[in-house]
Each structure stands twice: as C-alpha cells, then as structure tokens.
Design a protein around this motif. Structure first.
Motif, PDB file in Angstrom:
ATOM      1  N   LYS A   1       0.847  -1.353   0.061  1.00  0.00           N
ATOM      2  CA  LYS A   1       0.085  -0.008  -0.093  1.00  0.00           C
ATOM      3  C   LYS A   1       0.953   1.257   0.140  1.00  0.00           C
ATOM      4  O   LYS A   1       0.794   2.307  -0.874  1.00  0.00           O
ATOM      5  N   VAL A   2       1.805   1.270   1.003  1.00  0.00           N
ATOM      6  CA  VAL A   2       2.841   2.209   0.699  1.00  0.00           C
ATOM      7  C   VAL A   2       3.627   2.515  -0.586  1.00  0.00           C
ATOM      8  O   VAL A   2       3.782   3.682  -1.059  1.00  0.00           O
TER       9      VAL A   2
ATOM     10  N   ALA B   1       2.677  12.695  -3.017  1.00  0.00           N
ATOM     11  CA  ALA B   1       1.987  13.632  -2.353  1.00  0.00           C
ATOM     12  C   ALA B   1       1.449  13.033  -1.035  1.00  0.00           C
ATOM     13  O   ALA B   1       1.389  13.803   0.008  1.00  0.00           O
ATOM     14  N   SER B   2       1.110  11.987  -1.146  1.00  0.00           N
ATOM     15  CA  SER B   2       0.295  11.359   0.116  1.00  0.00           C
ATOM     16  C   SER B   2       1.136  10.100   0.774  1.00  0.00           C
ATOM     17  O   SER B   2       0.649   9.486   1.771  1.00  0.00           O
ATOM     18  N   ARG B   3       2.401   9.995   0.256  1.00  0.00           N
ATOM     19  CA  ARG B   3       3.153   8.982   0.968  1.00  0.00           C
ATOM     20  C   ARG B   3       3.195   9.089   2.261  1.00  0.00           C
ATOM     21  O   ARG B   3       3.191   7.806   2.934  1.00  0.00           O
TER      22      ARG B   3
ATOM     23  N   ILE C   1       2.191   6.285   5.069  1.00  0.00           N
ATOM     24  CA  ILE C   1       3.213   5.617   5.740  1.00  0.00           C
ATOM     25  C   ILE C   1       2.517   5.665   7.487  1.00  0.00           C
ATOM     26  O   ILE C   1       2.442   4.703   7.913  1.00  0.00           O
ATOM     27  N   GLN C   2       2.137   6.867   7.745  1.00  0.00           N
ATOM     28  CA  GLN C   2       1.744   6.942   9.042  1.00  0.00           C
ATOM     29  C   GLN C   2       0.339   6.108   9.280  1.00  0.00           C
ATOM     30  O   GLN C   2       0.388   5.446  10.318  1.00  0.00           O
TER      31      GLN C   2
ATOM     32  N   GLN D   1       0.165   2.893  11.847  1.00  0.00           N
ATOM     33  CA  GLN D   1      -0.820   2.703  12.986  1.00  0.00           C
ATOM     34  C   GLN D   1      -1.630   1.582  13.059  1.00  0.00           C
ATOM     35  O   GLN D   1      -2.082   0.719  13.959  1.00  0.00           O
ATOM     36  N   GLU D   2      -1.982   1.178  11.623  1.00  0.00           N
ATOM     37  CA  GLU D   2      -2.679   0.002  11.539  1.00  0.00           C
ATOM     38  C   GLU D   2      -1.797  -1.255  11.682  1.00  0.00           C
ATOM     39  O   GLU D   2      -2.470  -2.365  12.542  1.00  0.00           O
TER      40      GLU D   2
END
Length: 167
Positions: free
Chosen positions: A61-62, A68-70, A74-75, A79-80
């Motif tokens: 997914k990363v 722009a949204s990487r 990642i964060q 957390q997941e």
C-alpha cells in the motif's frame, strides 16, 4: 499467666507454625523459553504468518502511494500495523496464559516463569507447553525459520542500499 502455661502456649504455637514454615522453601517452579514456544507451536507460527502478511500488505500500500500522499499513507500503515500486531500478540498471550495455567495444575507447580529469570534450579517445562499448545511440524518450523532469515536478509539489503547510493 504462670511460667508453665506460657511454655505450653509457646510450644503449641511453635508446633502449629513448623509445618507452615517448613513449606516455605519447597516451591515447585517451572520455567519456559517463550521464544522457543512461539517458534515451535502451530498457534505461534500462525500468528507470525498473519502479522507478516499484514506487513507485506501495508508495504504494498505504501509502495503504491503517490509522492504527495506517501507520508500520510506511511503514518496510517504504521498505526494499522501496530494495532493489528498488538491485537494478535494479545490473542496469543491469552491463549498461552490459558495453556500455562492448565500446565501448572497438571504438573502441580506453584508457578511458571520465563527461562531468562531463572539462575538455577526449577523445572524446564518448555516442551510440555509446546506439546500442550500444539507442536508445529518440523517442515512448518523450518519454513518459518527460512522466511524469517529471508526477511532479515531483505531488511539488511534495504538498509545497505541507501548508504551505498549516498556515497
């Protein structure tokens, strides 16, 4: 109270206290190697596989995220992954604790502790706990070891690549 009465009371008290005091040094202590248990049981290997699969899913997914949204991806992935691995670890601990409590009763032990806390003495009940929890097949244990070694090798290579490109 006269002297004779005091002596009788003291004698009776000592007579009652001796069996209690005598039992204070005779604890039956068992110990287990938790890492060996986790790496040798069906439950431990299954949970490790689930955690590794979730890690790979989140890494994909990363990797698929745009620049722009990487950071946000990642964060969220961290957390997941943390929540998932904590839940799985809790599930495993509860199952292991239940099996340990049953083993304490079966072996008539007072307590079972981690092997690293034992300096000397005690009874190693690691293999008993592995059998109670469901020993994994030798092939499954070997496959898990190979997978762990491959993952460690990939991690080492991934850490080495940024250093090489910086030079």
């Amino acid at each position: 109270m006269n002297k004779k009465m005091k002596s009788l009371v003291l004698g009776a008290t000592l007579l009652v206290a001796l069996p209690i005091l005598g039992g204070c040094g005779n604890n039956n202590i068992g110990y287990v190697d938790s890492m060996k248990v986790a790496n040798s049981t069906e439950k431990g290997l299954a949970i490790t596989k689930e955690i590794n699969a979730k890690d790979k899913e989140l890494q994909a997914k990363v990797a698929a995220a745009d620049e722009a949204s990487r950071q946000q991806v990642i964060q969220q992935a961290r957390q997941e992954f943390t929540a998932f691995s904590n839940a799985k670890a809790s599930e495993y601990r509860q199952y292991q604790e239940q099996q340990i409590n049953e083993l304490v009763k079966e072996k008539k032990l007072d307590v079972i502790i981690e092997k690293g806390a034992v300096v000397g003495g005690g009874t190693d009940v690691t293999d008993d706990l592995i059998n109670k929890m469901g020993k994994a097949s030798d092939a499954d244990i070997k496959a898990a070891e190979n997978e762990a070694n491959a993952a460690a090798s990939q991690d080492a290579q991934a850490q080495a690549q940024p250093q090489e490109s910086a030079q």
